[in-house]
Design an enzyme around this catalytic site. Structure first.
Site, PDB file in Angstrom:
ATOM      1  N   ARG A 111     -67.811  26.193  43.792  1.00 32.80           N
ATOM      2  CA  ARG A 111     -69.119  26.029  42.861  1.00 32.80           C
ATOM      3  C   ARG A 111     -69.213  26.591  41.542  1.00 32.80           C
ATOM      4  NH1 ARG A 111     -72.306  26.488  47.910  1.00 32.80           N
ATOM      5  NH2 ARG A 111     -72.292  24.172  48.677  1.00 32.80           N
ATOM      6  N   LYS A 133     -67.169  21.465  27.087  1.00 33.15           N
ATOM      7  CA  LYS A 133     -67.036  20.045  27.440  1.00 33.15           C
ATOM      8  C   LYS A 133     -65.720  20.131  28.195  1.00 33.15           C
ATOM      9  CE  LYS A 133     -69.209  16.856  24.536  1.00 33.15           C
ATOM     10  NZ  LYS A 133     -69.278  15.751  23.447  1.00 33.15           N
ATOM     11  N   GLU A 175     -59.320  16.806  13.563  1.00 30.94           N
ATOM     12  CA  GLU A 175     -60.575  17.040  13.747  1.00 30.94           C
ATOM     13  C   GLU A 175     -61.047  18.149  13.155  1.00 30.94           C
ATOM     14  OE1 GLU A 175     -61.850  15.845  16.701  1.00 30.94           O
ATOM     15  OE2 GLU A 175     -60.321  15.395  17.970  1.00 30.94           O
ATOM     16  N   LYS A 215     -68.651  23.959  14.513  1.00 29.71           N
ATOM     17  CA  LYS A 215     -68.920  23.504  15.768  1.00 29.71           C
ATOM     18  C   LYS A 215     -69.833  24.337  16.524  1.00 29.71           C
ATOM     19  CE  LYS A 215     -67.098  21.768  19.989  1.00 29.71           C
ATOM     20  NZ  LYS A 215     -65.978  20.976  20.702  1.00 29.71           N
ATOM     21  N   GLU A 225     -75.474  18.018  24.461  1.00 30.87           N
ATOM     22  CA  GLU A 225     -75.317  16.812  23.695  1.00 30.87           C
ATOM     23  C   GLU A 225     -76.513  15.799  23.805  1.00 30.87           C
ATOM     24  OE1 GLU A 225     -71.280  15.102  23.219  1.00 30.87           O
ATOM     25  OE2 GLU A 225     -72.385  13.144  23.289  1.00 30.87           O
ATOM     26  N   ARG A 229     -75.013  17.139  18.641  1.00 26.36           N
ATOM     27  CA  ARG A 229     -73.715  17.290  19.229  1.00 26.36           C
ATOM     28  C   ARG A 229     -72.848  16.078  19.274  1.00 26.36           C
ATOM     29  NH1 ARG A 229     -70.964  21.293  23.767  1.00 26.36           N
ATOM     30  NH2 ARG A 229     -69.037  20.680  23.267  1.00 26.36           N
ATOM     31  N   ASN A 233     -68.514  13.322  17.895  1.00 28.81           N
ATOM     32  CA  ASN A 233     -67.768  12.139  18.408  1.00 28.81           C
ATOM     33  C   ASN A 233     -67.453  11.079  17.302  1.00 28.81           C
ATOM     34  OD1 ASN A 233     -67.686  12.729  21.182  1.00 28.81           O
ATOM     35  ND2 ASN A 233     -69.670  12.649  20.952  1.00 28.81           N
ATOM     36  N   HIS A 236     -64.490   8.904  17.465  1.00 23.05           N
ATOM     37  CA  HIS A 236     -64.072   8.881  18.795  1.00 23.05           C
ATOM     38  C   HIS A 236     -64.613   7.789  19.581  1.00 23.05           C
ATOM     39  CE1 HIS A 236     -63.258  13.110  18.027  1.00 23.05           C
ATOM     40  NE2 HIS A 236     -62.899  13.518  19.101  1.00 23.05           N
ATOM     41  N   HIS A 240     -61.187   6.386  21.270  1.00 20.23           N
ATOM     42  CA  HIS A 240     -61.092   6.216  22.709  1.00 20.23           C
ATOM     43  C   HIS A 240     -60.671   4.710  23.226  1.00 20.23           C
ATOM     44  CE1 HIS A 240     -63.559  10.078  23.659  1.00 20.23           C
ATOM     45  NE2 HIS A 240     -62.524  10.513  23.285  1.00 20.23           N
ATOM     46  N   HIS A 253     -54.176  12.220  20.792  1.00 21.66           N
ATOM     47  CA  HIS A 253     -55.706  11.963  20.550  1.00 21.66           C
ATOM     48  C   HIS A 253     -56.258  12.257  19.117  1.00 21.66           C
ATOM     49  CE1 HIS A 253     -59.977  12.499  21.541  1.00 21.66           C
ATOM     50  NE2 HIS A 253     -60.044  13.754  20.660  1.00 21.66           N
TER      51      HIS A 253
HETATM   52  P1  NAD Z   1     -52.210  18.855  24.511  1.00 21.74           P
HETATM   53  O1  NAD Z   1     -53.137  19.930  25.108  1.00 21.74           O
HETATM   54  O2  NAD Z   1     -51.314  17.708  25.093  1.00 21.74           O
HETATM   55  O3  NAD Z   1     -51.089  19.520  23.700  1.00 21.74           O
HETATM   56  C1  NAD Z   1     -50.132  18.949  22.943  1.00 21.74           C
HETATM   57  C2  NAD Z   1     -48.785  19.299  22.878  1.00 21.74           C
HETATM   58  O4  NAD Z   1     -48.432  20.247  22.399  1.00 21.74           O
HETATM   59  C3  NAD Z   1     -48.169  19.283  24.555  1.00 21.74           C
HETATM   60  O5  NAD Z   1     -47.018  18.898  24.644  1.00 21.74           O
HETATM   61  C4  NAD Z   1     -48.371  20.790  24.512  1.00 21.74           C
HETATM   62  O6  NAD Z   1     -47.450  21.165  25.605  1.00 21.74           O
HETATM   63  C5  NAD Z   1     -47.870  21.318  23.242  1.00 21.74           C
HETATM   64  N1  NAD Z   1     -48.309  22.541  22.663  1.00 21.74           N
HETATM   65  C6  NAD Z   1     -49.347  23.304  23.009  1.00 21.74           C
HETATM   66  N2  NAD Z   1     -49.459  24.339  22.433  1.00 21.74           N
HETATM   67  C7  NAD Z   1     -48.139  24.520  21.664  1.00 21.74           C
HETATM   68  C8  NAD Z   1     -47.710  25.515  20.764  1.00 21.74           C
HETATM   69  N3  NAD Z   1     -48.300  26.583  20.437  1.00 21.74           N
HETATM   70  N4  NAD Z   1     -46.436  25.337  20.234  1.00 21.74           N
HETATM   71  C9  NAD Z   1     -45.555  24.169  20.682  1.00 21.74           C
HETATM   72  N5  NAD Z   1     -46.305  23.176  21.389  1.00 21.74           N
HETATM   73  C10 NAD Z   1     -47.446  23.552  21.897  1.00 21.74           C
HETATM   74  O7  NAD Z   1     -53.320  18.187  23.366  1.00 21.74           O
HETATM   75  P2  NAD Z   1     -54.330  18.488  22.444  1.00 21.74           P
HETATM   76  O8  NAD Z   1     -54.201  17.752  21.133  1.00 21.74           O
HETATM   77  O9  NAD Z   1     -54.301  20.033  22.172  1.00 21.74           O
HETATM   78  O10 NAD Z   1     -55.552  18.174  23.021  1.00 21.74           O
HETATM   79  C11 NAD Z   1     -55.912  16.945  23.368  1.00 21.74           C
HETATM   80  C12 NAD Z   1     -56.996  16.843  24.384  1.00 21.74           C
HETATM   81  O11 NAD Z   1     -58.000  17.568  24.097  1.00 21.74           O
HETATM   82  C13 NAD Z   1     -57.428  15.401  24.633  1.00 21.74           C
HETATM   83  O12 NAD Z   1     -57.407  15.161  26.299  1.00 21.74           O
HETATM   84  C14 NAD Z   1     -58.940  15.592  24.316  1.00 21.74           C
HETATM   85  O13 NAD Z   1     -59.647  14.411  25.045  1.00 21.74           O
HETATM   86  C15 NAD Z   1     -59.424  16.913  24.508  1.00 21.74           C
HETATM   87  N6  NAD Z   1     -60.245  17.223  23.502  1.00 21.74           N
HETATM   88  C16 NAD Z   1     -61.273  17.935  24.302  1.00 21.74           C
HETATM   89  C17 NAD Z   1     -62.483  18.429  23.661  1.00 21.74           C
HETATM   90  C18 NAD Z   1     -63.533  19.218  23.963  1.00 21.74           C
HETATM   91  O14 NAD Z   1     -64.488  19.406  23.435  1.00 21.74           O
HETATM   92  N7  NAD Z   1     -63.406  19.762  25.380  1.00 21.74           N
HETATM   93  C19 NAD Z   1     -62.391  18.149  21.842  1.00 21.74           C
HETATM   94  C20 NAD Z   1     -61.354  17.477  21.622  1.00 21.74           C
HETATM   95  C21 NAD Z   1     -60.412  17.056  22.201  1.00 21.74           C
HETATM   96  N1  GLY Z   2     -65.424  17.388  20.887  1.00 26.15           N
HETATM   97  C1  GLY Z   2     -66.712  17.097  20.712  1.00 26.15           C
HETATM   98  C2  GLY Z   2     -67.668  18.014  21.339  1.00 26.15           C
HETATM   99  O1  GLY Z   2     -67.145  19.004  21.944  1.00 26.15           O
HETATM  100  O2  GLY Z   2     -68.779  17.804  21.519  1.00 26.15           O
END
Ligand code: NAD
Ligand code: GLY
Length: 353
Positions: A111, A133, A175, A215, A225, A229, A233, A236, A240, A253
């Protein structure tokens, strides 16, 4: 640079540290979750900084295609097999994929237990690691399963970006541009004036801090949100759909968000919210980081129908987040369907560039 930015909402409070990774102490068991690539670069360094009675490591496969319930099950199995209890701590070491999954698993394990974010991509440092998120994808779309679960702390070490491939760097810049266009014209102008790069860590760290400040302000005002907030998006709603249509394989992404922002801008121009000149300057900024700004498709109606998967759409009304000039944003859930379809046809045109 050493800087601390605070998240402070009615229900939570935690620091976001920007600078060299300090020691992390826990009186309880720790489980670090990472992937083979990131662990190869940074696990040893992180292990050296952790002071805890027992530290375990769980490695999941790398990639957005593994951001799913199967990986969630696997991380849960790691946690159960190492007998983590309700006081244990999970640490997400990786990009947004790892961060979102670890946030989710720690939110449902017994939980909910504490977790810490150590984001290692630019995208995760400026956006994904902050704000709680969490979640995973399924066949119906992106991030459709998840919850709000805030970390106990975020440790952003820009030096960890030095191993990041150029394409991933660009995806993170998308971003940053999003934050600037929605909330801060001065920041946007500074991005136009000076190109961010891994060779100039000082400017990059400042841009990371600026993005995190923006942020944090947004999350502090609207943690769950209910209002502002949703502005984060921007790009997005379209992005998406593009990710879904291309099975998460063609674009990163941030790249899909880059195209999505350009599509949102075309709609904003159509509605008189943005000038052609502003539209062009955003597009040029994105292009200067080799980010894609166009996605060709034939079926505008099919694209439109995918909008209903978006979490912001309620009662069959599609919510568009559109820039209102640069530095401001408008929420529009009453755009007539024929206007959207016209814009989609224009954006999807194979000859458009
Ligand atoms: P990712 O986590 O897939 O990382 C991208 C690539 O870079 C991967 O192959 C990873 O192994 C590699 N990598 C990571 N750090 C590295 C480093 N220091 N050196 C070399 N390689 C490295 O992708 P991302 O772009 O970081 O994140 C995308 C994800 O984030 C999506 O799923 C998206 O939905 C999510 N996201 C979430 C939020 C949120 O608010 N929670 C906001 C934006 C995006
Ligand atoms: N990346 C969008 C949010 O955190 O709200």
């Amino acid at each position: 640079m050493n800087k601390t930015i605070q998240i402070q909402t009615k229900s939570t409070q935690y620091p976001i540290y920007i600078g060299t990774l300090p020691q992390i102490e826990s009186p309880h068991k720790v489980l670090i979750v990472s992937n083979p690539k990131v662990a190869g670069f940074y696990l040893r360094q992180v292990l050296e900084r952790i002071i805890a009675p027992e530290v375990y490591v769980c490695i999941v496969p790398d990639g957005e295609q593994y951001k799913n319930m199967q990986s969630v099950e696997y991380i849960l199995e790691c946690a159960f097999s190492h007998r983590l209890d309700r006081k244990s701590l999970m640490i997400a070491l990786g990009g947004g994929v790892i961060g979102d999954m670890v946030g989710f698993v720690s939110g449902i394990y017994q939980r909910g237990i504490d977790f810490i974010q150590i984001p290692t991509t630019l995208l995760a440092q400026v956006d994904a690691s902050v704000g709680g998120k969490t979640g995973v994808n399924n066949a119906f779309g992106k991030n459709l399963i998840g919850l709000f679960h805030q970390p106990k702390a975020v440790y952003i070490d820009p030096a960890m970006l030095t191993t990041l491939p150029n394409r991933e760097f660009g995806a993170g810049v998308a971003e940053i541009v999003k934050m600037a266009v929605c909330f801060d014209k001065t920041f946007f102008d500074s991005l136009l004036a000076r190109k961010l790069s891994l060779q100039d860590m000082e400017s990059l760290s400042e841009a990371i801090a600026k993005s995190v400040e923006i942020k944090a302000r947004v999350v502090n005002a609207d943690e769950k949100e209910q209002g502002i907030r949703a502005a984060l998006n921007y790009g997005h709603t379209f992005g998406h759909v593009i990710e879904n249509l291309t099975q998460y394989e063609q674009f990163l992404h941030g790249e899909a968000v880059s195209i999505g922002m350009c599509m949102a801008n075309t709609l904003a121009c159509e509605l008189g919210l943005l000038s052609q000149e502003q539209c062009q300057s955003i597009k040029q900024l994105l292009s200067s980081y080799n980010l894609p700004t166009h996605f060709a498709f034939e079926n505008a109606q099919g694209f439109y129908e995918k909008f209903y998967l978006d979490k912001k759409s309620t009662d069959s009304r599609i919510m568009f987040i559109l820039p209102q000039g640069i530095g401001d944003v408008k929420f529009c859930n009453d755009v007539p369907k024929d206007v959207v379809l016209r814009v989609l046809k224009k954006c999807g045109d194979y000859d458009e560039n």
